[in-house]
Design an enzyme around this catalytic site. Structure first.
Site, PDB file in Angstrom:
ATOM      1  N   TYR A  49       7.985  -5.375  -9.442  1.00 16.46           N
ATOM      2  CA  TYR A  49       8.381  -4.234  -8.600  1.00 16.46           C
ATOM      3  C   TYR A  49       8.428  -4.648  -7.133  1.00 16.46           C
ATOM      4  CZ  TYR A  49       7.727   0.124  -5.956  1.00 16.46           C
ATOM      5  OH  TYR A  49       7.841   1.150  -5.036  1.00 16.46           O
ATOM      6  N   GLU A 102       4.052  -2.539  -1.209  1.00 16.40           N
ATOM      7  CA  GLU A 102       4.014  -3.615  -2.213  1.00 16.40           C
ATOM      8  C   GLU A 102       4.786  -4.854  -1.761  1.00 16.40           C
ATOM      9  OE1 GLU A 102       2.445  -3.863  -5.480  1.00 16.40           O
ATOM     10  OE2 GLU A 102       1.247  -2.355  -4.482  1.00 16.40           O
ATOM     11  N   THR A 136       8.293  -0.336   0.545  1.00 20.74           N
ATOM     12  CA  THR A 136       6.929  -0.056   0.070  1.00 20.74           C
ATOM     13  C   THR A 136       5.922  -1.087   0.583  1.00 20.74           C
ATOM     14  OG1 THR A 136       5.562  -0.290  -1.948  1.00 20.74           O
ATOM     15  CG2 THR A 136       7.758  -1.206  -2.058  1.00 20.74           C
ATOM     16  N   LYS A 151      11.720  -4.904  -4.684  1.00 16.47           N
ATOM     17  CA  LYS A 151      11.800  -4.123  -3.433  1.00 16.47           C
ATOM     18  C   LYS A 151      11.979  -5.042  -2.214  1.00 16.47           C
ATOM     19  CE  LYS A 151      11.227   0.374  -4.484  1.00 16.47           C
ATOM     20  NZ  LYS A 151      12.007   1.498  -3.933  1.00 16.47           N
TER      21      LYS A 151
HETATM   22  P1  NAP Z   1       8.971   8.715  -8.640  1.00 16.71           P
HETATM   23  O1  NAP Z   1       8.264  10.025  -8.640  1.00 16.71           O
HETATM   24  O2  NAP Z   1       8.664   7.712  -9.693  1.00 16.71           O
HETATM   25  O3  NAP Z   1      10.543   9.024  -8.670  1.00 16.71           O
HETATM   26  C1  NAP Z   1      11.484   8.019  -8.917  1.00 16.71           C
HETATM   27  C2  NAP Z   1      12.850   8.673  -9.061  1.00 16.71           C
HETATM   28  O4  NAP Z   1      13.818   7.645  -9.327  1.00 16.71           O
HETATM   29  C3  NAP Z   1      12.957   9.671 -10.218  1.00 16.71           C
HETATM   30  O5  NAP Z   1      13.773  10.748  -9.789  1.00 16.71           O
HETATM   31  C4  NAP Z   1      13.681   8.873 -11.291  1.00 16.71           C
HETATM   32  O6  NAP Z   1      14.454   9.674 -12.168  1.00 16.71           O
HETATM   33  C5  NAP Z   1      14.624   8.074 -10.416  1.00 16.71           C
HETATM   34  N1  NAP Z   1      15.205   6.926 -11.086  1.00 16.71           N
HETATM   35  C6  NAP Z   1      14.570   5.915 -11.732  1.00 16.71           C
HETATM   36  N2  NAP Z   1      15.462   5.054 -12.230  1.00 16.71           N
HETATM   37  C7  NAP Z   1      16.688   5.521 -11.886  1.00 16.71           C
HETATM   38  C8  NAP Z   1      18.018   5.082 -12.119  1.00 16.71           C
HETATM   39  N3  NAP Z   1      18.273   3.950 -12.804  1.00 16.71           N
HETATM   40  N4  NAP Z   1      19.040   5.810 -11.624  1.00 16.71           N
HETATM   41  C9  NAP Z   1      18.808   6.954 -10.941  1.00 16.71           C
HETATM   42  N5  NAP Z   1      17.576   7.433 -10.702  1.00 16.71           N
HETATM   43  C10 NAP Z   1      16.530   6.718 -11.168  1.00 16.71           C
HETATM   44  O7  NAP Z   1       8.793   7.984  -7.241  1.00 16.71           O
HETATM   45  P2  NAP Z   1       8.304   8.575  -5.831  1.00 16.71           P
HETATM   46  O8  NAP Z   1       6.831   8.487  -5.782  1.00 16.71           O
HETATM   47  O9  NAP Z   1       8.990   9.864  -5.590  1.00 16.71           O
HETATM   48  O10 NAP Z   1       8.851   7.441  -4.863  1.00 16.71           O
HETATM   49  C11 NAP Z   1      10.149   7.535  -4.279  1.00 16.71           C
HETATM   50  C12 NAP Z   1      10.597   6.150  -3.827  1.00 16.71           C
HETATM   51  O11 NAP Z   1       9.675   5.647  -2.876  1.00 16.71           O
HETATM   52  C13 NAP Z   1      10.667   5.096  -4.916  1.00 16.71           C
HETATM   53  O12 NAP Z   1      11.738   4.238  -4.604  1.00 16.71           O
HETATM   54  C14 NAP Z   1       9.361   4.342  -4.812  1.00 16.71           C
HETATM   55  O13 NAP Z   1       9.511   3.027  -5.298  1.00 16.71           O
HETATM   56  C15 NAP Z   1       9.140   4.391  -3.317  1.00 16.71           C
HETATM   57  N6  NAP Z   1       7.747   4.379  -2.858  1.00 16.71           N
HETATM   58  C16 NAP Z   1       6.862   5.290  -3.336  1.00 16.71           C
HETATM   59  C17 NAP Z   1       5.563   5.297  -2.846  1.00 16.71           C
HETATM   60  C18 NAP Z   1       4.530   6.289  -3.334  1.00 16.71           C
HETATM   61  O14 NAP Z   1       3.341   6.038  -3.117  1.00 16.71           O
HETATM   62  N7  NAP Z   1       4.924   7.406  -3.933  1.00 16.71           N
HETATM   63  C19 NAP Z   1       5.186   4.376  -1.854  1.00 16.71           C
HETATM   64  C20 NAP Z   1       6.135   3.478  -1.387  1.00 16.71           C
HETATM   65  C21 NAP Z   1       7.424   3.505  -1.880  1.00 16.71           C
HETATM   66  P3  NAP Z   1      13.877  10.268 -13.558  1.00 16.71           P
HETATM   67  O15 NAP Z   1      13.240  11.584 -13.187  1.00 16.71           O
HETATM   68  O16 NAP Z   1      15.106  10.429 -14.378  1.00 16.71           O
HETATM   69  O17 NAP Z   1      12.906   9.254 -14.099  1.00 16.71           O
HETATM   70  O1  G4F Z   2      -1.538   4.596  -8.528  1.00 14.32           O
HETATM   71  P1  G4F Z   2      -1.076   3.213  -8.764  1.00 14.32           P
HETATM   72  O2  G4F Z   2      -0.393   2.941 -10.059  1.00 14.32           O
HETATM   73  O3  G4F Z   2      -0.163   2.851  -7.513  1.00 14.32           O
HETATM   74  P2  G4F Z   2       0.357   1.457  -6.913  1.00 14.32           P
HETATM   75  O4  G4F Z   2       0.311   0.384  -7.914  1.00 14.32           O
HETATM   76  O5  G4F Z   2      -0.363   1.229  -5.635  1.00 14.32           O
HETATM   77  O6  G4F Z   2       1.894   1.791  -6.635  1.00 14.32           O
HETATM   78  C1  G4F Z   2       2.288   3.012  -6.010  1.00 14.32           C
HETATM   79  O7  G4F Z   2       2.241   2.856  -4.610  1.00 14.32           O
HETATM   80  C2  G4F Z   2       3.149   1.871  -4.078  1.00 14.32           C
HETATM   81  C3  G4F Z   2       2.994   1.875  -2.566  1.00 14.32           C
HETATM   82  O8  G4F Z   2       2.374   0.732  -2.174  1.00 14.32           O
HETATM   83  C4  G4F Z   2       4.559   2.282  -4.453  1.00 14.32           C
HETATM   84  F1  G4F Z   2       5.447   1.379  -3.929  1.00 14.32           F
HETATM   85  C5  G4F Z   2       4.692   2.350  -5.954  1.00 14.32           C
HETATM   86  O9  G4F Z   2       6.001   2.830  -6.255  1.00 14.32           O
HETATM   87  C6  G4F Z   2       3.680   3.351  -6.498  1.00 14.32           C
HETATM   88  O10 G4F Z   2       4.029   4.634  -6.042  1.00 14.32           O
HETATM   89  O11 G4F Z   2      -2.290   2.198  -8.650  1.00 14.32           O
HETATM   90  C7  G4F Z   2      -3.122   2.148  -7.512  1.00 14.32           C
HETATM   91  C8  G4F Z   2      -4.285   1.203  -7.780  1.00 14.32           C
HETATM   92  C9  G4F Z   2      -3.855  -0.157  -8.350  1.00 14.32           C
HETATM   93  O12 G4F Z   2      -4.533  -1.168  -7.693  1.00 14.32           O
HETATM   94  C10 G4F Z   2      -4.292  -0.101  -9.809  1.00 14.32           C
HETATM   95  O13 G4F Z   2      -4.673  -1.372 -10.334  1.00 14.32           O
HETATM   96  O14 G4F Z   2      -5.112   1.804  -8.752  1.00 14.32           O
HETATM   97  C11 G4F Z   2      -5.504   0.805  -9.677  1.00 14.32           C
HETATM   98  N1  G4F Z   2      -5.850   1.471 -10.954  1.00 14.32           N
HETATM   99  C12 G4F Z   2      -7.080   1.465 -11.500  1.00 14.32           C
HETATM  100  N2  G4F Z   2      -7.054   2.132 -12.668  1.00 14.32           N
HETATM  101  C13 G4F Z   2      -5.014   2.149 -11.750  1.00 14.32           C
HETATM  102  C14 G4F Z   2      -5.776   2.566 -12.836  1.00 14.32           C
HETATM  103  N3  G4F Z   2      -3.702   2.445 -11.635  1.00 14.32           N
HETATM  104  C15 G4F Z   2      -3.132   3.187 -12.606  1.00 14.32           C
HETATM  105  N4  G4F Z   2      -1.824   3.530 -12.508  1.00 14.32           N
HETATM  106  N5  G4F Z   2      -3.853   3.609 -13.720  1.00 14.32           N
HETATM  107  C16 G4F Z   2      -5.174   3.325 -13.865  1.00 14.32           C
HETATM  108  O15 G4F Z   2      -5.798   3.726 -14.845  1.00 14.32           O
END
Ligand code: NAP
Ligand code: G4F
Length: 362
Positions: free
Chosen positions: A161, A140, A138, A165
């Site tokens: 987090y 992050e 990520t 990672k």
């Molecule tokens: P998400 O919607 O939060 O999905 C996370 C998945 O992990 C869910 O299926 C959850 O299951 C499962 N999980 C959590 N804890 C677990 C455990 N202990 N054992 C087995 N499964 C578990 O995340 P996503 O947005 O699809 O992201 C997928 C991956 O990419 C994650 O690793 C995230 O950190 C990474 N990532 C995401 C983004 C982004 O912007 N979306 C960016 C960079 C990296 P439940 O349904 O049971 O909760």
């Molecule tokens: O949508 P966010 O919670 O995503 P964040 O923290 O960037 O993390 C997501 O992206 C990462 C990729 O870099 C993944 F690795 C991670 O698993 C996840 O998918 O927040 C985005 C931004 C932050 O700066 C937060 O402070 O939005 C700002 N924010 C402002 N108001 C808020 C809010 N975030 C959330 N969740 N809720 C608010 O009300």
């Protein structure tokens, strides 16, 4: 770019999440048998993939659900031994940055130690030479490192987090270099869709905008409006994941759009997509978004949503993925926001239509 013929069996951990759902669709369309590794919970967590479980004829046989948990070594060993996957996409994670400040141990257990358990299971079962692994890294990892960020940018995580990672990233590199494992880290920047979890800021905004457009008297309360992210579409990002595993040699790649937008700008685009506008007034915690005609406050800042620490602005440079993988994001920021708003407007409308008798919501 020459892709290998799909190799058969793919295992997706985190199959019930946003990316797990998009990736399953992609792999099924390419002819893979998809094995979903998902937690067994008392409530249902299968909403995003229910259509794959009892989908069109033939489909269900290629989408197989296995129960397990990244914190439970035995379940990983059992499922890996049974599936003998050609490709593993490790998407499972406690993925919410703000939650990781409240649950650092749980986050590290799944996001860091979970990866160690997975890699050791692969090694112990003798799968090192046959299976390829995608590790969901990520942006992050970069945390406090200023933009633009690419594969050479120093890791300076700003949250439990991000730190977990970073550990997972280096575990992957270590197993690659020590044992010759074909493992690639996809350093994905934020990616969104109508399937995004509703506590992430984009989906929180589009859901609130849809309810406001439907006439509900709601105030959208947000934290840091200046936070800037590089927002792609999840569908584009899962294509990059697959491309990494089709390479002859493993490597690490940034997946990003190269554009950065603030949370405030996301709000403006979302309101615009719903035919609404606001005027921003005030500063800092006093800042509000006001509907010009009525003077009604639609958006306000809630300091309780600020994080103990924020990352620097995020903007990725995916030049390496473009060159080596032939990958490029296809969805623009405006299209992404509009698609999410359309989906939430439709959801609000259908919720309104599912009232089964006066006063008794379905
Ligand atoms: P998400 O919607 O939060 O999905 C996370 C998945 O992990 C869910 O299926 C959850 O299951 C499962 N999980 C959590 N804890 C677990 C455990 N202990 N054992 C087995 N499964 C578990 O995340 P996503 O947005 O699809 O992201 C997928 C991956 O990419 C994650 O690793 C995230 O950190 C990474 N990532 C995401 C983004 C982004 O912007 N979306 C960016 C960079 C990296 P439940 O349904 O049971 O909760
Ligand atoms: O949508 P966010 O919670 O995503 P964040 O923290 O960037 O993390 C997501 O992206 C990462 C990729 O870099 C993944 F690795 C991670 O698993 C996840 O998918 O927040 C985005 C931004 C932050 O700066 C937060 O402070 O939005 C700002 N924010 C402002 N108001 C808020 C809010 N975030 C959330 N969740 N809720 C608010 O009300």
């Amino acid at each position: 770019m020459a892709h290998r013929t799909p190799r058969g069996r793919a295992l997706i951990t985190g199959a019930t999440g946003q990316d797990g759902a998009f990736l399953a669709e992609l792999l099924l369309a390419k002819g893979y048998a998809v094995h979903a590794f998902a937690r067994r919970t008392s409530g249902s967590n299968l909403g995003r993939v229910a259509h794959l479980l009892d989908g069109s004829p033939g489909r269900e046989r290629r989408y197989v659900l296995h129960h397990g948990d990244m914190t439970d070594t035995a379940s990983l060993m059992r499922v890996l031994a049974e599936v003998q996957p050609d490709e593993i996409y490790n998407l499972a994670a406690q993925s919410h940055v703000a939650v990781s400040f409240d649950a650092p141990e749980d986050t590290a257990n799944t996001d860091a130690l979970g990866v160690v358990r997975l890699l050791e299971a692969v090694r112990t079962l003798g799968l090192t030479d046959r299976c390829r692994i995608y590790q969901a890294s990520t942006s992050e990892l970069f945390g406090a490192s200023p933009p633009p960020q690419d594969e050479t940018t120093p890791f300076r995580p700003c949250s439990p987090y991000g730190a977990a990672k970073v550990c997972a990233y280096w575990m992957g590199v270590t197993y690659r270099e020590a044992y010759g494992l074909h493992l690639s880290n996809g350093i994905a920047f934020n990616h969104e869709s109508p399937l995004r979890g509703d506590s992430f800021v984009t989906r929180k905004i589009t859901r609130a905008v849809a309810r406001i457009a439907a006439g509900e008297r709601e105030v959208l309360r947000l934290g840091n409006l200046d936070a800037a992210r590089d927002w792609a579409h999840a569908r584009d990002v899962v294509d990059g994941m697959w491309r990494m595993l089709q390479q002859p040699a493993p490597d690490d790649y940034v997946l990003a759009t190269g554009e950065s937008h603030s949370v405030r700008s996301f709000v403006d685009h979302a309101l615009d997509a719903a035919g609404l506008t606001i005027r921003w007034e005030g500063e800092g915690v006093e800042e509000v978004g006001v509907e010009p005609r009525s003077g009604r406050v639609l958006v306000a800042v809630d300091p309780s949503l600020f994080r103990p620490r924020e990352t620097r602005g995020m903007r990725g440079d995916a030049g390496k993925a473009r060159r080596v993988l032939g990958w490029a994001p296809r969805t623009s920021f405006a299209e992404l926001v509009a698609e999410m708003v359309r989906a939430d407007l439709a959801a609000v409308k259908s919720e309104g239509e599912t009232v089964v008798s006066p006063g008794i919501p379905a």
